[in-house]
Design an enzyme around this catalytic site. Structure first.
Site, short mmCIF file in Angstrom:
data_model
loop_
_atom_site.label_atom_id
_atom_site.label_comp_id
_atom_site.label_asym_id
_atom_site.label_seq_id
_atom_site.Cartn_x
_atom_site.Cartn_y
_atom_site.Cartn_z
N ASP A 8 33.09 38.67 36.35
CA ASP A 8 34.28 39.56 35.93
C ASP A 8 33.60 40.39 34.67
OD1 ASP A 8 35.71 38.61 37.99
OD2 ASP A 8 37.28 37.73 36.68
N ASP A 9 34.27 41.39 34.35
CA ASP A 9 34.44 42.05 32.93
C ASP A 9 33.26 42.84 32.76
OD1 ASP A 9 36.68 40.61 32.83
OD2 ASP A 9 36.12 39.34 31.12
N HIS A 60 38.61 44.93 39.22
CA HIS A 60 39.18 44.07 38.28
C HIS A 60 40.02 44.76 37.24
CE1 HIS A 60 39.73 40.42 36.17
NE2 HIS A 60 38.94 40.36 35.35
N HIS A 64 42.01 45.97 32.12
CA HIS A 64 42.14 44.46 31.97
C HIS A 64 43.36 43.85 31.17
CE1 HIS A 64 41.06 40.11 31.54
NE2 HIS A 64 40.05 40.23 32.43
N HIS A 151 31.57 35.24 34.03
CA HIS A 151 31.76 36.48 33.40
C HIS A 151 30.40 36.88 32.78
CE1 HIS A 151 35.65 34.63 33.30
NE2 HIS A 151 36.44 35.77 33.37
#
Length: 203
Positions: A8-9, A60, A64, A151
């Protein structure tokens, strides 16, 4: 036995390339859940490299943010912007969505028409969780059909280091690495189940 690594991210040009170096060296595909606002001219080559290594690109959100505090229209704007940009770059729209903070409610489920993915987290976003502890949590926690949630945000070097242990250790246990879409396909499981968020594909 199958396991899917997911990140993620990203994307970024600081940490993501180190993740990709390891995946390329180990011939391991993974799934990357991108934040739309981080997709820039500088990071597009990183996404293209992900694709070249057999990885898949998923959604995602755009900012965020905690989407459970948003209106349906605002949620859909985030999803459409992110998915449209990913499709423009990759040629394929995302098939899955991971909600920020794994925070969900009925409005979010109603607004987003993609399967929701969680994953087995190991607190790899916490700076003082060491690389060794992250690796141990993954290695000891995985079972057949697990989606691992990691991540690749900028500066998350402990996860880079942990991967160097995670991949060979899971291979030694007999696991084969696949992407999230491949996992569902291999087990013949449809991800399109309402109000379900997936961590384990094999039930």
């Amino acid at each position: 036995m199958y396991v899917a690594l997911s990140f993620d991210d990203g994307p970024n040009t600081v940490t993501t390339p180190h993740i990709l170096d390891i995946l390329e060296n180990e011939h391991v595909p993974a799934s990357f859940f991108l934040i739309g606002q981080y997709i820039t001219e500088e990071s597009i080559p990183v996404i293209e490299r992900e694709l070249s290594l057999g990885c898949d690109i998923e959604c995602h959100s755009w900012t965020h943010s905690d989407m459970t505090k948003m209106t349906k229209d605002a949620i859909q704007d985030e999803i459409v912007r992110t998915c449209s940009l990913i499709k423009k770059i990759t040629g394929t729209a995302p098939s899955f969505f991971r909600p920020p903070y794994i925070s969900v409610n009925d409005t979010l489920y109603d607004a987003v028409h993609l399967p929701f993915i969680c994953g087995m987290g190991v607190e790899d976003w916490v700076a003082d969780v060491s690389a060794a502890e992250r690796a141990a949590r993954v290695i000891n926690g995985v079972k057949d059909g697990t989606i691992v949630l990691l991540h690749d945000f900028s500066g998350n070097i402990n996860t880079v280091e942990a991967l160097k242990t995670i991949i060979p250790s899971l291979r030694k246990k007999g696991y084969t690495f696949v992407t999230v879409p491949q996992m569902f396909s291999l087990y013949g499981v449809s991800p399109d189940q309402p109000h379900k968020i997936w961590t384990y594909v094999k039930q």
